[in-house]
Design an enzyme around this catalytic site. Sequence first.
Site, mmCIF file in Angstrom:
data_model
loop_
_atom_site.group_PDB
_atom_site.id
_atom_site.type_symbol
_atom_site.label_atom_id
_atom_site.label_comp_id
_atom_site.label_asym_id
_atom_site.label_seq_id
_atom_site.Cartn_x
_atom_site.Cartn_y
_atom_site.Cartn_z
ATOM 1 C CD GLU A 60 8.873 1.834 -9.870
ATOM 2 O OE1 GLU A 60 8.268 1.254 -9.139
ATOM 3 O OE2 GLU A 60 8.306 2.712 -10.179
ATOM 4 C CG HIS A 75 6.647 6.864 -9.956
ATOM 5 N ND1 HIS A 75 5.751 6.851 -10.668
ATOM 6 C CD2 HIS A 75 6.844 6.025 -9.402
ATOM 7 C CE1 HIS A 75 5.056 5.481 -10.612
ATOM 8 N NE2 HIS A 75 5.733 5.083 -9.431
HETATM 9 P P1 PGA Z 1 3.188 -0.981 -8.134
HETATM 10 O O1 PGA Z 1 3.482 0.539 -8.294
HETATM 11 O O2 PGA Z 1 3.708 -1.633 -6.977
HETATM 12 O O3 PGA Z 1 1.537 -0.855 -7.418
HETATM 13 O O4 PGA Z 1 2.755 -1.768 -9.257
HETATM 14 C C1 PGA Z 1 5.052 0.511 -8.000
HETATM 15 C C2 PGA Z 1 5.546 2.017 -8.362
HETATM 16 O O5 PGA Z 1 4.652 2.674 -9.175
HETATM 17 O O6 PGA Z 1 6.436 2.363 -7.798
#
Ligand code: PGA
Length: 232
Positions: A157, A85
């Site tokens: 992401e 992440h």
């Molecule tokens: P968010 O986070 O949906 O709050 O943008 C997603 C993540 O960090 O996995």
Amino acid sequence: MIIALNHKSNFNQEEFLNYQEEFKKIQTDHTMILCPSTIHLAQGKTSSIFLGAQNVSAYEKGAYTGEVSAEQLKSYGVSYCIVGHSERREYQKETNEEIGTKITRLFQNGIIPILCIGESKEEREEARVKEVLQEELEMATRNLTEEERNRLIIAYEPIWSIGTGVIPTNDEIHEVFDFIKGLFPNTKVLYGGSANEQNIEELKQVKTIDGYLLGGLSLHPDKLKLFLDRLN
Ligand code: PGA
């Protein structure tokens, strides 16, 4: 679809137990993966969901104070684990190599890794998105067998989208998903970054998305329910 819920470092014990009471009322056919804080994993498993961890030790076992091994996670019913992440890459300085080792540990213990990749705002502005994603993917997966590559889950992401309320356009998501699926044709790819009960109507037009990794939204069962209803 695969819906992974990343609670990050939220909820004390009482809040988590209250959350679960609400969460249990949600009826859905999607594959739900609940990723609470490590400390809640032992209380996290219910019959209708899979349990996911947010991190794993790169070491097998032994004298690594504070670390939780893949084998320990497995023994608590963990089936999936988020790795790489962007918050861990930034705050814990995790490298692609370390992330690759974690992925190997997970597969050795029958846990499916959810590998997060994504570019920063600057990298997007410099038109380096594909270069960054390719490096993150290749370095973290280079020791995997073909079969493991197919069982892996990738979560795209964009860093500039996480927790900001800003999401990429559908064209931008399409382009990135086509690129990732060109490299990993048989791997499930999730979208993550400010996905919510409002923008899901727009996001769901992108048919190549295999599921979502939800952060902020996952903390609110009422909004999560709306999200799932609208996704159907
Ligand atoms: P968010 O986070 O949906 O709050 O943008 C997603 C993540 O960090 O996995």
